[in-house]
Design a protein around this motif. Structure first.
Motif, short mmCIF file in Angstrom:
data_model
loop_
_atom_site.label_atom_id
_atom_site.label_comp_id
_atom_site.label_asym_id
_atom_site.label_seq_id
_atom_site.Cartn_x
_atom_site.Cartn_y
_atom_site.Cartn_z
N THR A 103 33.55 32.31 36.31
CA THR A 103 34.41 33.50 36.20
C THR A 103 35.25 33.65 37.46
O THR A 103 36.45 33.96 37.40
N GLU A 104 34.62 33.43 38.62
CA GLU A 104 35.35 33.57 39.88
C GLU A 104 36.50 32.57 39.97
O GLU A 104 37.60 32.92 40.41
N GLU A 105 36.26 31.33 39.53
CA GLU A 105 37.32 30.31 39.55
C GLU A 105 38.46 30.71 38.61
O GLU A 105 39.64 30.54 38.94
N LYS A 106 38.11 31.25 37.45
CA LYS A 106 39.14 31.72 36.51
C LYS A 106 39.97 32.83 37.15
O LYS A 106 41.20 32.86 37.01
N ILE A 107 39.30 33.73 37.85
CA ILE A 107 40.00 34.85 38.51
C ILE A 107 40.93 34.32 39.61
O ILE A 107 42.09 34.73 39.70
N ARG A 114 49.60 43.19 39.01
CA ARG A 114 48.71 44.23 38.50
C ARG A 114 47.37 43.61 38.12
O ARG A 114 47.32 42.49 37.61
N MET A 115 46.30 44.35 38.36
CA MET A 115 44.97 43.83 38.05
C MET A 115 44.83 43.51 36.56
O MET A 115 44.18 42.54 36.19
N GLY A 166 41.59 35.70 31.12
CA GLY A 166 40.88 35.77 29.85
C GLY A 166 39.59 36.58 29.93
O GLY A 166 38.62 36.32 29.22
N ILE A 167 39.61 37.58 30.81
CA ILE A 167 38.45 38.47 30.95
C ILE A 167 38.93 39.91 30.84
O ILE A 167 40.13 40.17 30.90
N ASN A 168 37.98 40.85 30.71
CA ASN A 168 38.43 42.24 30.66
C ASN A 168 38.55 42.80 32.08
O ASN A 168 37.99 42.24 33.04
N TYR A 223 34.50 44.37 38.64
CA TYR A 223 33.12 44.13 39.04
C TYR A 223 33.07 43.04 40.12
O TYR A 223 32.31 43.14 41.10
N CYS A 224 33.91 42.01 39.95
CA CYS A 224 33.94 40.89 40.92
C CYS A 224 34.74 41.24 42.17
O CYS A 224 34.37 40.85 43.28
N PHE A 225 35.86 41.97 41.98
CA PHE A 225 36.75 42.34 43.09
C PHE A 225 37.19 43.77 42.87
O PHE A 225 37.88 44.06 41.90
N LYS A 226 36.78 44.66 43.78
CA LYS A 226 36.94 46.09 43.49
C LYS A 226 38.39 46.55 43.38
O LYS A 226 38.70 47.52 42.72
N ASN A 227 39.33 45.84 44.08
CA ASN A 227 40.74 46.19 43.95
C ASN A 227 41.62 44.99 44.29
O ASN A 227 41.12 43.93 44.68
#
Length: 197
Positions: free
Chosen positions: A3-7, A24-25, A33-35, A41-45
């Motif tokens: 998930t982190e790599e996708k982000i 924009r987030m 491809g995530i909500n 949850y992974c990065f607060k802002n």
């Protein structure tokens, strides 16, 4: 892919298209491809995410630059390798110079933190090499740090002031990119010609 790599991949794409301010987030979540809740949850802002993306990019560049600084290559070869590597890196990560300038003004502690990183580029060996070349009479007497500043300035400025450069020179995005490709060799040659005896 985690998930982190996708982000990270999604963030690079969105930051590349929109810059830091325009990103924009929700766009990054969609691209990954995530909500949005998972992204937060992974990065607060966005600031935290961008700093993470920046650090990852910095840790890719710094070893390459250190390898050039510490190699057995001639001074002129190092100048050529540096301009090529740095410009290639920024072409792939064009949002970084503007972000660094913004952070120097708004968040200097972050800039200081990565400059104090043990993996940061260390020019001491290159400075010593420049001093030896001057002593041997191979290049003109120039202060090594002034020479490095000239190289950094010529490579960084067009990216940091991209909007200004494109506007003054009436360049399209493709024309700007082509000019930056040409600068990989033209800057090095200009610097070398200026210090050659």
């Amino acid at each position: 892919m985690t998930t982190e790599e996708k982000i990270f991949n999604a963030a690079k794409i969105v930051f590349h298209k929109k810059g830091y301010a325009g990103a924009r987030m929700q766009e990054i979540a969609d691209e990954a491809g995530i909500n949005k809740a998972m992204l937060h949850y992974c990065f607060k802002n966005k600031q935290v995410l961008f700093e993470a993306v920046f650090k990852k990019a910095f840790h890719q560049l710094a070893p390459k630059i250190n390898q050039i600084f510490q190699s057995d290559s001639s001074l002129f070869e190092k100048i050529k390798e540096f301009t090529n590597s740095y410009i290639s890196f920024v072409i792939d990560n064009p949002y970084l110079p503007a972000f660094i300038i913004q952070e120097m003004n708004n968040n200097p502690e972050f800039v200081v933190s990565f400059l104090n990183d043990e993996k940061r580029p260390n020019p001491n060996l290159l400075i010593a090499q420049i001093e030896r070349e001057i002593e041997l009479g191979n290049i003109k007497a120039i202060k090594p740090k002034q020479l490095l500043l000239n190289i950094f300035s010529l490579t960084v400025f067009p990216f940091a002031a991209q909007v200004l450069v494109k506007g003054i020179l009436h360049l399209t995005d493709d024309e700007f990119n082509q000019m930056m490709e040409e600068r990989k060799t033209s800057i090095a040659q200009q610097i070398i010609n200026s210090i050659k005896k």
